[in-house]
Design a protein around this motif. Structure first.
Motif, PDB file in Angstrom:
ATOM      1  N   PRO A  53       0.788  -1.297  -0.181  1.00  0.00           N
ATOM      2  CA  PRO A  53      -0.058   0.143   0.214  1.00  0.00           C
ATOM      3  C   PRO A  53       0.934   1.184   0.106  1.00  0.00           C
ATOM      4  CG  PRO A  53      -0.978  -1.538   1.575  1.00  0.00           C
ATOM      5  CD  PRO A  53       0.346  -2.050   0.917  1.00  0.00           C
ATOM      6  N   SER A  54       1.916   1.207   0.644  1.00  0.00           N
ATOM      7  CA  SER A  54       2.901   2.511   0.471  1.00  0.00           C
ATOM      8  C   SER A  54       3.321   2.853  -0.695  1.00  0.00           C
ATOM      9  CB  SER A  54       4.200   2.268   1.556  1.00  0.00           C
ATOM     10  OG  SER A  54       4.841   1.131   1.168  1.00  0.00           O
ATOM     11  N   GLU A  55       3.710   1.726  -1.553  1.00  0.00           N
ATOM     12  CA  GLU A  55       3.964   2.051  -2.914  1.00  0.00           C
ATOM     13  C   GLU A  55       2.996   2.705  -3.718  1.00  0.00           C
ATOM     14  OE1 GLU A  55       6.117  -0.340  -6.796  1.00  0.00           O
ATOM     15  OE2 GLU A  55       5.870  -1.211  -4.844  1.00  0.00           O
ATOM     16  N   VAL A  56       1.707   2.225  -3.628  1.00  0.00           N
ATOM     17  CA  VAL A  56       0.736   2.615  -4.230  1.00  0.00           C
ATOM     18  C   VAL A  56       0.601   4.168  -3.857  1.00  0.00           C
ATOM     19  CG1 VAL A  56      -1.673   2.768  -4.794  1.00  0.00           C
ATOM     20  CG2 VAL A  56      -0.534   0.502  -5.007  1.00  0.00           C
ATOM     21  N   ASN A  57       0.434   4.292  -2.552  1.00  0.00           N
ATOM     22  CA  ASN A  57       0.498   5.814  -2.092  1.00  0.00           C
ATOM     23  C   ASN A  57       1.397   6.596  -2.761  1.00  0.00           C
ATOM     24  OD1 ASN A  57      -0.967   7.464  -0.027  1.00  0.00           O
ATOM     25  ND2 ASN A  57       1.192   7.579   0.809  1.00  0.00           N
ATOM     26  N   LYS A  58       2.808   6.233  -2.925  1.00  0.00           N
ATOM     27  CA  LYS A  58       3.820   6.940  -3.391  1.00  0.00           C
ATOM     28  C   LYS A  58       3.516   7.460  -4.817  1.00  0.00           C
ATOM     29  CE  LYS A  58       7.926   5.612  -0.611  1.00  0.00           C
ATOM     30  NZ  LYS A  58       9.061   4.596  -0.518  1.00  0.00           N
ATOM     31  N   TRP A  59       2.730   6.472  -5.583  1.00  0.00           N
ATOM     32  CA  TRP A  59       2.451   6.728  -6.800  1.00  0.00           C
ATOM     33  C   TRP A  59       1.225   7.890  -6.900  1.00  0.00           C
ATOM     34  CZ3 TRP A  59       0.898   1.526  -9.216  1.00  0.00           C
ATOM     35  CH2 TRP A  59       1.814   0.514  -9.252  1.00  0.00           C
ATOM     36  N   LEU A  60       0.534   8.062  -5.922  1.00  0.00           N
ATOM     37  CA  LEU A  60      -0.630   8.841  -6.085  1.00  0.00           C
ATOM     38  C   LEU A  60      -0.282  10.092  -5.292  1.00  0.00           C
ATOM     39  CD1 LEU A  60      -3.501   6.181  -5.684  1.00  0.00           C
ATOM     40  CD2 LEU A  60      -2.536   7.315  -7.625  1.00  0.00           C
ATOM     41  N   VAL A  61       0.977  10.511  -4.480  1.00  0.00           N
ATOM     42  CA  VAL A  61       1.094  11.597  -3.918  1.00  0.00           C
ATOM     43  C   VAL A  61       2.376  12.345  -4.765  1.00  0.00           C
ATOM     44  CG1 VAL A  61       0.156  11.007  -1.757  1.00  0.00           C
ATOM     45  CG2 VAL A  61       2.621  10.666  -2.192  1.00  0.00           C
ATOM     46  N   GLY A  62       2.727  11.874  -5.797  1.00  0.00           N
ATOM     47  CA  GLY A  62       3.653  12.300  -6.529  1.00  0.00           C
ATOM     48  C   GLY A  62       5.406  11.918  -6.046  1.00  0.00           C
ATOM     49  N   HIS A  64       6.876   9.216  -6.825  1.00  0.00           N
ATOM     50  CA  HIS A  64       7.330   8.116  -7.576  1.00  0.00           C
ATOM     51  C   HIS A  64       7.012   8.498  -9.251  1.00  0.00           C
ATOM     52  CE1 HIS A  64       8.224   3.853  -8.877  1.00  0.00           C
ATOM     53  NE2 HIS A  64       7.072   3.863  -9.347  1.00  0.00           N
ATOM     54  N   ASN A  65       7.792   8.067 -10.286  1.00  0.00           N
ATOM     55  CA  ASN A  65       7.604   8.262 -11.467  1.00  0.00           C
ATOM     56  C   ASN A  65       6.951   6.992 -11.886  1.00  0.00           C
ATOM     57  OD1 ASN A  65       8.693  10.799 -11.836  1.00  0.00           O
ATOM     58  ND2 ASN A  65      10.539  10.246 -12.466  1.00  0.00           N
ATOM     59  N   PHE A  66       5.644   7.326 -12.467  1.00  0.00           N
ATOM     60  CA  PHE A  66       4.902   6.106 -13.257  1.00  0.00           C
ATOM     61  C   PHE A  66       5.755   5.678 -14.602  1.00  0.00           C
ATOM     62  CE2 PHE A  66       1.219   8.360 -11.633  1.00  0.00           C
ATOM     63  CZ  PHE A  66       0.750   7.494 -10.863  1.00  0.00           C
ATOM     64  N   THR A  67       5.728   4.448 -14.690  1.00  0.00           N
ATOM     65  CA  THR A  67       6.285   3.749 -16.074  1.00  0.00           C
ATOM     66  C   THR A  67       5.088   3.568 -16.838  1.00  0.00           C
ATOM     67  OG1 THR A  67       6.239   1.586 -14.913  1.00  0.00           O
ATOM     68  CG2 THR A  67       8.457   2.886 -14.701  1.00  0.00           C
ATOM     69  N   LEU A  68       5.544   3.204 -17.951  1.00  0.00           N
ATOM     70  CA  LEU A  68       4.430   2.775 -18.897  1.00  0.00           C
ATOM     71  C   LEU A  68       3.913   1.104 -18.385  1.00  0.00           C
ATOM     72  CD1 LEU A  68       5.595   3.560 -22.495  1.00  0.00           C
ATOM     73  CD2 LEU A  68       3.836   4.466 -21.302  1.00  0.00           C
ATOM     74  N   ARG A  69       4.756   0.446 -17.764  1.00  0.00           N
ATOM     75  CA  ARG A  69       4.286  -0.746 -17.363  1.00  0.00           C
ATOM     76  C   ARG A  69       3.382  -0.589 -16.002  1.00  0.00           C
ATOM     77  NH1 ARG A  69       5.315  -5.223 -18.625  1.00  0.00           N
ATOM     78  NH2 ARG A  69       7.269  -4.584 -19.758  1.00  0.00           N
ATOM     79  N   SER A  70       3.560   0.252 -15.230  1.00  0.00           N
ATOM     80  CA  SER A  70       2.755   0.760 -14.238  1.00  0.00           C
ATOM     81  C   SER A  70       1.430   1.234 -14.690  1.00  0.00           C
ATOM     82  CB  SER A  70       3.572   1.499 -13.078  1.00  0.00           C
ATOM     83  OG  SER A  70       3.911   2.811 -13.547  1.00  0.00           O
TER      84      SER A  70
END
Length: 130
Positions: A53-62, A64-70
């Protein structure tokens, strides 16, 4: 009105940085819209993606850079497009026409304010989130 310092910083910010920030914010808003529409929490999404859940949270608060795969994984799990890329088709011998999918995307987002009371009884906004 922006302060002179803010205006100077904005003027000195590279265009690609401005575009990156706008696109990242658009993606985060879209993912949150889909989570809300499907009744998923960030934890539910993390479970589906087999992520913490902490990784998804990082995605959604900026953080972490999204990759095309993610992005592809998010789109597959949420069952809706996250980004759309227009297609260009030749039109006669004179040029091209840009085609967009006719997907109707609801961009209405309801926001609620969270307030923290300070010692002086002034309300200080903590966040403006849905």
């Amino acid at each position: 009105m922006r302060s002179k310092v803010a205006q100077r910083i904005l003027a000195e910010t590279p265009e690609e940085t401005k575009i990156f920030a706008r696109l990242y914010a658009d993606i985060v808003v879209r993912v949150n819209q889909l989570l809300k529409a499907k009744g998923f929490s960030q934890k539910d999404l993390a479970d589906k993606l087999e992520k913490r859940p902490s990784e998804v949270n990082k995605w959604l608060v900026g953080e972490h850079n999204f990759t095309l795969r993610s992005l592809a994984k998010l789109e597959a799990e949420l069952g809706e497009p996250i980004i759309n890329v227009p297609q260009r088709k030749p039109m006669g011998t004179t040029g091209y026409v840009t085609l967009y999918r006719n997907n109707v995307i609801n961009t209405d987002v309801a926001y609620t304010s969270a307030w923290k009371k300070s010692k002086s009884n002034n309300k200080t906004a903590l966040a403006n989130v849905s």
